[in-house]
Design a protein around this motif. Structure first.
Motif: not given
Length: 325
Positions: A150, A176, A297-298, A311, A316-317, A321
């Motif tokens: 995380s 992960k 992540h994005a 998301v 899934t990250h 984010l």
């Protein structure tokens, strides 16, 4: 200006980019033009109607941001219009502008671009205050981080390694865990397939963890106590696994262990300022030296905040984010 609004609690579709009243920098505050914000689980809870902002805070979600100073409120010194900053917030980061207490600002650290800096304030302040200021992790000790992939977890792994600790993580799946290993994690535990108490004991010769950073809460309370070393410290910062559990005080006494539980959002301003000052003193040099880095992540345009929340909820990250303005 525009901000993400929540007209009524609900799913990600409840997040709407709409025109709202401009914030004004009050006494001791700085007005920041937001470049980016970041998604935290607290934002998801707020959207669902389970985590209201503290009194006086912005009603818009967003607990951290990066951007440029555009105005100074009365009584503010040490900052100037045009400064590039990142900020710890009580709310309001999902917006074009936000008013921030001056003590909750830090300059964008060397080697980090303005947008990526939005990934830092909440996670670094949370990890540093709990693992180091409260639990007192020391070189040579073992730190167990639940949810190692995380945003909180990826920062905790790096900071633990930077101070000379041995770091164990729990995460779901090989992908992960591999990312955690890339960041320096020494002990990798797949919570879906392995018992973290048994794995940790095996890896530490039966000793257990000196410090555990826990985002799960009630579901893991008894097992965390089993996993603690003598004189161990359990820092609870999340309740994803429930809020109520039985505690066997005999185990706590036998291990001379301690349990702390904290939140960051509702702390008094002076406590937040002290945490941010400590972060600036201890963590910013590690980032500038390249020993610690934000893991992103994005990034999504802020008008697409709903997708970023989807998301986050899917889990899934790896890392943070971001929402760009």
């Amino acid at each position: 200006m525009h901000a993400i609004t929540i007209e009524r609690p609900g799913g990600p579709e409840a997040l709407v980019w709409a025109e709202v009243t401009d914030p004004v920098a009050g006494e001791g505050e700085v007005l920041v033009e937001v470049a980016a914000s970041a998604v935290n689980r607290a934002d998801v809870l707020q959207r669902q109607g389970f985590y209201d902002p503290p009194p006086g805070a912005s009603v818009h979600p967003g607990l951290e941001c990066s951007g440029r100073v555009v105005a100074l409120g009365p009584g503010v010194s040490g900052w100037a219009v045009g400064d590039e900053v990142c900020a710890l917030l009580s709310g309001g980061g999902y917006a074009e502008r936000v008013a921030v207490p001056a003590g909750q600002l830090l300059p964008v650290p060397k080697g980090v671009d303005l947008v990526t800096a939005a990934a830092l304030p909440e996670v670094v302040a949370t990890v540093w205050s709990n693992v180091f200021m409260v639990a007192g992790l020391r070189p040579g000790e073992t730190l167990l981080v639940h949810g190692g992939s995380s945003g909180i977890g990826t920062m905790a792994v790096q900071l633990g390694k930077a101070v000379g600790a041995r770091v164990a993580v729990t995460a779901g799946g090989e992908r992960k865990l591999a990312r955690c290993a890339e960041l320096g994690a020494d002990i990798l535990i797949d919570y879906r397939e392995q018992d973290f108490v048994e794995e940790l004991r095996a890896a530490t010769g039966g000793a257990g963890a000196d410090v555990i950073l826990d985002i799960i809460g009630a579901k893991y309370l008894a097992r965390n106590l089993e996993a603690l070393a003598v004189n161990g410290r359990l820092a609870v910062i999340g309740l994803q696994g429930g809020v109520k559990a039985e505690l066997d005080l005999r185990t706590l006494l036998a291990k001379r262990a301690a349990i702390t539980a904290t939140t960051l959002r509702t702390r008094p301003l002076e406590e937040k300022a002290a945490i941010m000052a400590a972060v600036g003193e201890h963590v910013w040099p590690l980032i500038a030296a390249g020993r610690v880095r934000p893991v992103v992540h994005a990034a999504y345009p802020i008008a697409e905040a709903a997708e970023a929340h989807r998301v986050m909820e899917a889990g899934t990250h790896v890392g943070k984010l971001l929402l760009t303005v």
